[in-house]
Design a protein around this motif. Structure first.
Motif, PDB file in Angstrom:
ATOM      1  N   ARG A  58      17.535 -26.385  53.216  1.00  0.00           N
ATOM      2  CA  ARG A  58      17.189 -25.308  52.278  1.00  0.00           C
ATOM      3  C   ARG A  58      15.751 -25.459  51.773  1.00  0.00           C
ATOM      4  N   SER A  59      15.385 -26.683  51.444  1.00  0.00           N
ATOM      5  CA  SER A  59      14.031 -26.941  50.946  1.00  0.00           C
ATOM      6  C   SER A  59      12.990 -26.693  52.029  1.00  0.00           C
ATOM      7  N   LEU A  60      13.276 -27.141  53.248  1.00  0.00           N
ATOM      8  CA  LEU A  60      12.331 -26.946  54.356  1.00  0.00           C
ATOM      9  C   LEU A  60      12.207 -25.464  54.709  1.00  0.00           C
ATOM     10  N   ASN A  61      13.306 -24.732  54.651  1.00  0.00           N
ATOM     11  CA  ASN A  61      13.246 -23.290  54.934  1.00  0.00           C
ATOM     12  C   ASN A  61      12.347 -22.578  53.931  1.00  0.00           C
ATOM     13  N   ALA A  62      12.476 -22.958  52.647  1.00  0.00           N
ATOM     14  CA  ALA A  62      11.626 -22.358  51.613  1.00  0.00           C
ATOM     15  C   ALA A  62      10.162 -22.712  51.855  1.00  0.00           C
ATOM     16  N   ILE A  68       5.778 -26.360  53.966  1.00  0.00           N
ATOM     17  CA  ILE A  68       6.828 -27.171  54.589  1.00  0.00           C
ATOM     18  C   ILE A  68       6.519 -28.674  54.584  1.00  0.00           C
ATOM     19  N   ILE A  69       5.248 -29.074  54.743  1.00  0.00           N
ATOM     20  CA  ILE A  69       4.911 -30.490  54.689  1.00  0.00           C
ATOM     21  C   ILE A  69       5.176 -31.039  53.287  1.00  0.00           C
ATOM     22  N   TRP A  70       4.777 -30.272  52.277  1.00  0.00           N
ATOM     23  CA  TRP A  70       5.036 -30.670  50.892  1.00  0.00           C
ATOM     24  C   TRP A  70       6.535 -30.845  50.672  1.00  0.00           C
ATOM     25  N   ALA A  71       7.330 -29.926  51.214  1.00  0.00           N
ATOM     26  CA  ALA A  71       8.782 -30.003  51.045  1.00  0.00           C
ATOM     27  C   ALA A  71       9.351 -31.247  51.714  1.00  0.00           C
ATOM     28  N   VAL A 128      13.399 -41.381  51.599  1.00  0.00           N
ATOM     29  CA  VAL A 128      13.821 -41.088  52.970  1.00  0.00           C
ATOM     30  C   VAL A 128      12.678 -40.391  53.709  1.00  0.00           C
ATOM     31  N   ILE A 129      12.502 -40.750  54.963  1.00  0.00           N
ATOM     32  CA  ILE A 129      11.401 -40.206  55.759  1.00  0.00           C
ATOM     33  C   ILE A 129      11.884 -39.225  56.814  1.00  0.00           C
ATOM     34  N   TRP A 130      13.168 -39.220  57.097  1.00  0.00           N
ATOM     35  CA  TRP A 130      13.656 -38.391  58.207  1.00  0.00           C
ATOM     36  C   TRP A 130      13.392 -36.894  58.030  1.00  0.00           C
ATOM     37  N   PRO A 131      13.303 -36.340  56.789  1.00  0.00           N
ATOM     38  CA  PRO A 131      12.971 -34.907  56.692  1.00  0.00           C
ATOM     39  C   PRO A 131      11.615 -34.542  57.301  1.00  0.00           C
ATOM     40  N   LEU A 132      10.686 -35.506  57.338  1.00  0.00           N
ATOM     41  CA  LEU A 132       9.380 -35.224  57.939  1.00  0.00           C
ATOM     42  C   LEU A 132       9.494 -34.946  59.431  1.00  0.00           C
ATOM     43  N   PHE A 133      10.459 -35.575  60.092  1.00  0.00           N
ATOM     44  CA  PHE A 133      10.662 -35.308  61.513  1.00  0.00           C
ATOM     45  C   PHE A 133      11.163 -33.874  61.726  1.00  0.00           C
ATOM     46  N   PHE A 134      11.929 -33.384  60.760  1.00  0.00           N
ATOM     47  CA  PHE A 134      12.373 -31.999  60.840  1.00  0.00           C
ATOM     48  C   PHE A 134      11.195 -31.041  60.694  1.00  0.00           C
ATOM     49  N   THR A 135      10.226 -31.383  59.833  1.00  0.00           N
ATOM     50  CA  THR A 135       9.050 -30.516  59.676  1.00  0.00           C
ATOM     51  C   THR A 135       8.287 -30.418  60.995  1.00  0.00           C
ATOM     52  N   ALA A 136       8.204 -31.536  61.722  1.00  0.00           N
ATOM     53  CA  ALA A 136       7.537 -31.522  63.033  1.00  0.00           C
ATOM     54  C   ALA A 136       8.260 -30.571  63.979  1.00  0.00           C
TER      55      ALA A 136
END
Length: 227
Positions: free
Chosen positions: A13-17, A177-180, A194-202
């Motif tokens: 949800r955060s990454l989508n925003a 999205i990077i900020w999120a 946690v760092i795994w959300p950054l891989f989703f941004t990629a």
């Protein structure tokens, strides 16, 4: 793994925003930079020397300095120098980022436009003048389509670069999205370290770049018909 699955809906949800903000910055930049670049190109080719010199100096400065520095100057300059921070809240940060991106990409586009216009054989303009056409008619009816064919490949490269450059907006804390993705490392919505959300941004950027590459590739193939 179970913890990640519990956190996944919050992260998505955060990454989508954030990605929606990234898309807005991308399209606003294109809408502003594409026509402004053409205006700058005409200024750089003007027969009025002071105008062409000034335009070429501005383009040289913008192309010769990092976009990140330009972004920071536009955002921080009013507050630090004039003690009047005009860019307030996330909406203000978005406007500041849009201004910086539009100016930067307009200067790059202007060089591409200029190359496309000057790449059209001069004999065609001379022929148009002999036929009684005005320079305006020659540009829109003779030069424009040929210019478009020449500028689409380099413009496509700049557009793909813009997709990734939007990440620089995080420098001024624009909630893209990077900020999120990074916020979950610092602590956001009960999730921290946690760092795994950054891989989703990629992954978001990879998909976006892929879609733009396919669309621009189709445009180039359609324009080959006119060669």
């Amino acid at each position: 793994m179970e913890l990640i699955m519990e956190q996944l809906p919050i992260v998505i949800r955060s990454l989508n925003a954030g990605f929606l903000q990234t898309l807005k910055l991308f399209f606003v930049t294109l809408v502003g930079a594409v026509p402004l670049g053409l205006v700058i190109a005409f200024g750089s080719m003007s027969r009025f020397k002071p105008l062409s010199w000034l335009t070429n100096i501005i383009v040289w400065i913008i192309r010769g300095t990092p976009l990140m520095i330009q972004l920071m100057i536009i955002f921080y300059f009013p507050g630090l120098v004039f003690h009047n921070q005009i860019w307030r809240g996330n909406a203000g940060r978005f406007v500041a980022a849009s201004v910086a991106f539009i100016i930067n990409y307009a200067c790059y586009f202007s060089v591409i436009y200029r190359g496309g216009i000057q790449g059209v054989p001069a004999g065609q303009e001379e022929a148009g003048l002999v036929l009684g056409m005005t320079r305006r008619q020659i540009f829109f009816k003779v030069k424009l389509l040929q210019m478009i064919k020449r500028i689409v490949p380099p413009m496509s490269n700049e557009v793909i670069t813009l997709v990734k450059d939007t990440s620089l907006a995080t420098t001024i804390a624009l909630q893209e999205i990077i900020w999120a993705g990074e916020s979950f490392m610092k602590g956001s919505q009960g999730i921290s370290g946690v760092i795994w959300p950054l891989f989703f941004t990629a992954f978001y950027y990879l998909i976006f770049s892929g879609v733009m590459t396919v669309l621009l590739g189709r445009l180039e193939r359609k324009l080959e018909y006119f060669r």
